[in-house]
Design a protein around this motif. Structure first.
Motif, PDB file in Angstrom:
ATOM      1  N   PHE A 362       0.836  -1.207   0.000  1.00 12.19           N
ATOM      2  CA  PHE A 362       0.000   0.000   0.000  1.00 12.19           C
ATOM      3  C   PHE A 362       0.870   1.257   0.000  1.00 12.19           C
ATOM      4  CE2 PHE A 362      -1.974   3.461   2.355  1.00 12.19           C
ATOM      5  CZ  PHE A 362      -3.158   3.626   1.648  1.00 12.19           C
ATOM      6  N   ALA A 363       1.812   1.327   0.955  1.00 10.85           N
ATOM      7  CA  ALA A 363       2.591   2.565   1.118  1.00 10.85           C
ATOM      8  C   ALA A 363       3.453   2.834  -0.117  1.00 10.85           C
ATOM      9  CB  ALA A 363       3.465   2.478   2.369  1.00 10.85           C
ATOM     10  N   SER A 364       4.034   1.796  -0.709  1.00 17.44           N
ATOM     11  CA  SER A 364       4.903   2.053  -1.866  1.00 17.44           C
ATOM     12  C   SER A 364       4.064   2.456  -3.084  1.00 17.44           C
ATOM     13  CB  SER A 364       5.810   0.850  -2.173  1.00 17.44           C
ATOM     14  OG  SER A 364       5.023  -0.266  -2.451  1.00 17.44           O
ATOM     15  N   ALA A 365       2.865   1.886  -3.206  1.00 14.53           N
ATOM     16  CA  ALA A 365       2.002   2.276  -4.334  1.00 14.53           C
ATOM     17  C   ALA A 365       1.529   3.715  -4.167  1.00 14.53           C
ATOM     18  CB  ALA A 365       0.801   1.339  -4.419  1.00 14.53           C
ATOM     19  N   GLU A 366       1.414   4.175  -2.923  1.00 13.26           N
ATOM     20  CA  GLU A 366       0.904   5.525  -2.669  1.00 13.26           C
ATOM     21  C   GLU A 366       2.004   6.589  -2.644  1.00 13.26           C
ATOM     22  OE1 GLU A 366      -2.226   6.576  -2.508  1.00 13.26           O
ATOM     23  OE2 GLU A 366      -3.107   4.601  -2.783  1.00 13.26           O
ATOM     24  N   SER A 367       3.269   6.170  -2.810  1.00 15.95           N
ATOM     25  CA  SER A 367       4.347   7.164  -2.872  1.00 15.95           C
ATOM     26  C   SER A 367       4.075   8.097  -4.044  1.00 15.95           C
ATOM     27  CB  SER A 367       5.685   6.453  -3.073  1.00 15.95           C
ATOM     28  OG  SER A 367       6.681   7.408  -3.378  1.00 15.95           O
ATOM     29  N   CYS A 368       4.222   9.392  -3.811  1.00 17.32           N
ATOM     30  CA  CYS A 368       3.939  10.323  -4.920  1.00 17.32           C
ATOM     31  C   CYS A 368       5.090  10.329  -5.914  1.00 17.32           C
ATOM     32  CB  CYS A 368       3.676  11.724  -4.387  1.00 17.32           C
ATOM     33  SG  CYS A 368       5.146  12.596  -3.827  1.00 17.32           S
ATOM     34  N   VAL A 372      13.430  10.547  -4.164  1.00 19.30           N
ATOM     35  CA  VAL A 372      14.018   9.245  -4.527  1.00 19.30           C
ATOM     36  C   VAL A 372      13.948   8.222  -3.383  1.00 19.30           C
ATOM     37  CG1 VAL A 372      16.168   8.107  -5.225  1.00 19.30           C
ATOM     38  CG2 VAL A 372      15.468  10.245  -6.298  1.00 19.30           C
ATOM     39  N   PRO A 373      14.283   8.588  -2.132  1.00 20.23           N
ATOM     40  CA  PRO A 373      14.282   7.568  -1.082  1.00 20.23           C
ATOM     41  C   PRO A 373      12.937   6.863  -0.956  1.00 20.23           C
ATOM     42  CG  PRO A 373      15.285   9.586  -0.286  1.00 20.23           C
ATOM     43  CD  PRO A 373      14.704   9.902  -1.622  1.00 20.23           C
ATOM     44  N   CYS A 374      11.855   7.609  -1.072  1.00 18.72           N
ATOM     45  CA  CYS A 374      10.532   7.015  -0.938  1.00 18.72           C
ATOM     46  C   CYS A 374      10.157   6.248  -2.209  1.00 18.72           C
ATOM     47  CB  CYS A 374       9.515   8.118  -0.640  1.00 18.72           C
ATOM     48  SG  CYS A 374       7.819   7.568  -0.501  1.00 18.72           S
ATOM     49  N   ARG A 375      10.386   6.882  -3.361  1.00 23.05           N
ATOM     50  CA  ARG A 375       9.960   6.267  -4.633  1.00 23.05           C
ATOM     51  C   ARG A 375      10.687   4.950  -4.877  1.00 23.05           C
ATOM     52  NH1 ARG A 375      11.416  10.109  -8.445  1.00 23.05           N
ATOM     53  NH2 ARG A 375      13.285   8.990  -9.078  1.00 23.05           N
ATOM     54  N   CYS A 414       8.917  13.536   3.113  1.00 24.92           N
ATOM     55  CA  CYS A 414       7.808  13.674   4.073  1.00 24.92           C
ATOM     56  C   CYS A 414       7.643  12.388   4.863  1.00 24.92           C
ATOM     57  CB  CYS A 414       6.506  14.059   3.355  1.00 24.92           C
ATOM     58  SG  CYS A 414       5.602  12.684   2.630  1.00 24.92           S
ATOM     59  N   ALA A 415       6.696  12.435   5.794  1.00 26.45           N
ATOM     60  CA  ALA A 415       6.515  11.296   6.703  1.00 26.45           C
ATOM     61  C   ALA A 415       6.052  10.033   5.973  1.00 26.45           C
ATOM     62  CB  ALA A 415       5.529  11.664   7.799  1.00 26.45           C
ATOM     63  N   LEU A 416       5.531  10.163   4.748  1.00 28.79           N
ATOM     64  CA  LEU A 416       5.132   8.952   4.031  1.00 28.79           C
ATOM     65  C   LEU A 416       6.356   8.073   3.796  1.00 28.79           C
ATOM     66  CD1 LEU A 416       3.384   7.011   2.454  1.00 28.79           C
ATOM     67  CD2 LEU A 416       3.155   8.667   0.643  1.00 28.79           C
ATOM     68  N   GLY A 417       7.411   8.660   3.240  1.00 27.81           N
ATOM     69  CA  GLY A 417       8.639   7.892   3.011  1.00 27.81           C
ATOM     70  C   GLY A 417       9.356   7.562   4.311  1.00 27.81           C
TER      71      GLY A 417
END
Ligand code: FMN
Length: 510
Positions: A362-368, A372-375, A414-417
């Motif tokens: 879920f979290a990786s699909a929702e990365s905007c 780069v670290p999050c994506r 941001c806190a998502l990543g």
């Protein structure tokens, strides 16, 4: 005596107890949910009849904006959207910003899977949020507010529109509220349902009509928010609690909960638990009380295994942590987070590696995708976990998970990543033996991961009834009537339907 009256047995004077006496409600304390399910949310008179708008009237007639802020600060209310920042201090920051106009924003994005706390308040008591926003507007010096609500919540939006229209008609919203000279206008912005749009800077970008992506902070919204003007962003629950704090006083609020987390917490209790639903409990209550006293424990006599708090960016806690008090700091200390209020209980049949993989998916699909670290990090984490659940994991995968997680935490925008690794790191911390079993023994102890299990038919138990053969969509079961059947493991898709339909318990999974 009226013959139509029911005669009750002498030893049973009360057949139906009041709902507050039921185990599900006995330990609950309802502040934000006070009116939900009690009043007609489309009738402002019913809200007013239960103390609605008394707080705003008090503020506009007796209190200066700074007094309202002092009450909020003294109450110690911490934002219920996840981060737990002090609401009164946030309002004060915004009040001190000189630029005008200022904006009041309600974060009703609520993207956590399985969470429906904010939706229920908006559907069941929209005026509590509207009154809270109006109070915030008065306190910070704003005449305009936005409710950012996801479009998947049509009933909430419908009830909000009705509530706004009725409040305007009653002179409780719009120009010159209650003849005080203070004016406040409220608008609804529908979001398209991206999880990242719950992050406050992405949310404001979305209201402005731009792509919903976060930006670095500082500057914080209180200084440069919507259209770079001072803005106050709070969660639905934070606004819904505010009128009662202003009306009843800070001491009333601090009398509930713990010194560092006053008030109540709202959870959407879901998963392997007997009584699912929305609960509001005093902060400081233990996980044990929530899961067993309120939730009624785990169904079908199964063992409790873990509870995930904080939604897809939170973490799981094992049975050993059941005495943990539920408040912002204790949950973080224990290895999870409070989050916005998702609480998912799992039993012995849940594979914790697969469970972590679910949240990561879920979290990786929702990365905007902006940083780069999050994506990339989220994708690499997911690949490593997928390898492990498919039986192809290596010790290097564990090292990679730890390394990537550390970097995502430190370097994401941001806190998502920053929090995406939360569920997998918590699972690794408390259930490392399950990861080891997947990697070294090529076994899934919960017998869930398809790449690590096989279905076999015990010949002595099989009656040759052909039911499994008829139900197998992979044509993987061979046999004839009244002869023991056999599963071709090369063709078997591990769907488990054979075990479900077998009346003789002849199918085992190993
Ligand atoms: C990916 C992500 C999603 C978020 N989703 C929400 C949300 O749905 N609702 C919410 O109130 N806060 C959400 N937040 C937190 C907000 O950024 C912000 O902290 C909050 O709205 C502030 O309100 P509060 O002080 O009342 O908690 C999210 C944060 C992140 C990083």
């Amino acid at each position: 005596m009226d013959q139509t009256q029911t005669v009750l047995p002498a030893n049973k004077p009360q057949v139906i107890p009041p709902y507050t006496k039921l185990p599900f409600y006995r330990k609950q304390v309802r502040i934000a949910l006070k009116n939900c399910g009690i009043i007609d949310p489309e009738n402002i008179n019913e809200y007013i009849a239960r103390d609605g708008y008394r707080a705003l009237a008090k503020a506009l007639t007796e209190l200066e904006p700074d007094d309202v802020i002092e009450i909020m600060k003294d109450s110690g209310l911490r934002g219920r959207g996840g981060a737990g920042f002090a609401t009164g201090i946030k309002w004060e920051f915004c009040r001190r910003s000189r630029l005008t106009p200022k904006y009041v924003i309600c974060n009703a994005d609520e993207g956590d899977p399985g969470a429906f706390m904010d939706r229920s308040i908006l559907e069941g008591d929209p005026l509590s949020v509207i009154e809270g926003m109006t109070l915030a507007g008065y306190a910070i010096g704003s005449a305009e507010g936005y409710i950012y609500c996801r479009a998947e919540y049509p009933l909430a939006i419908d009830h909000l529109n009705t509530a706004i229209a009725q409040a305007e008609e009653y002179g409780l919203l719009g120009e010159d509220i209650l003849g005080s000279g203070y004016s406040f206008h409220l608008y609804i912005k529908e979001g398209a349902g991206a999880f990242v749009c719950g992050e406050e800077t992405a949310l404001m970008a979305s209201i402005e009509g731009r792509r919903g992506e976060p930006r670095p902070r500082p500057p914080f919204p209180a200084v440069a928010g919507l259209w770079l003007h001072p803005s106050n962003v709070n969660n639905v629950k934070s606004y819904a609690m505010s009128p009662q704090i202003v009306l009843n006083g800070a001491d009333w609020f601090t009398g509930i909960g713990t010194p560092k987390s006053p008030g109540t917490a709202i959870f959407a209790l879901t998963g392997k638990i007997n009584h699912t639903g929305l609960i509001e409990v005093p902060m400081g209550i233990s996980l044990n009380e929530i899961i067993f006293d309120i939730g009624g424990g785990v169904p079908e006599g199964k063992q409790f295994k873990a509870v995930q708090t904080g939604g897809p960016l939170g973490g799981c806690l094992p049975a050993a942590a059941l005495d943990t008090p539920v408040d912002f700091d204790s949950l973080v200390e224990a290895g999870a987070t409070m989050g916005s209020g998702g609480m998912i209980v799992v039993d012995e049949d849940t594979c914790m590696v697969e469970f972590a993989r679910y949240f990561l998916t879920f979290a990786s699909a929702e990365s905007c995708g902006k940083c780069v670290p999050c994506r990339i990090g989220g994708q690499r984490l997911l690949e490593a976990l997928t390898r492990i659940t498919e039986g192809n994991g290596t010790p290097q995968d564990l090292e990679d998970i730890r390394y990537i997680s550390r970097n995502m935490r430190e370097a994401s925008l941001c806190a998502l990543g920053q929090l995406t690794p939360g569920p997998v790191m918590a699972a690794l911390r408390f259930f490392d033996e399950e990861f080891a079993a997947h990697i070294y023994e090529k076994k899934c102890p919960a017998k869930v991961c398809k790449g690590l299990i096989t279905y076999t038919i015990i010949a002595e138990k099989c009656e040759g009834c052909m039911v499994c053969i008829r139900n197998c969509s992979s044509d993987a079961i061979i046999g004839s009537k009244r002869e023991p059947h056999v599963i071709d493991i090369e063709r078997c898709s591990r769907c488990g339907i054979c075990a479900t339909v077998c009346k003789f318990d002849a199918v085992v999974v190993e």
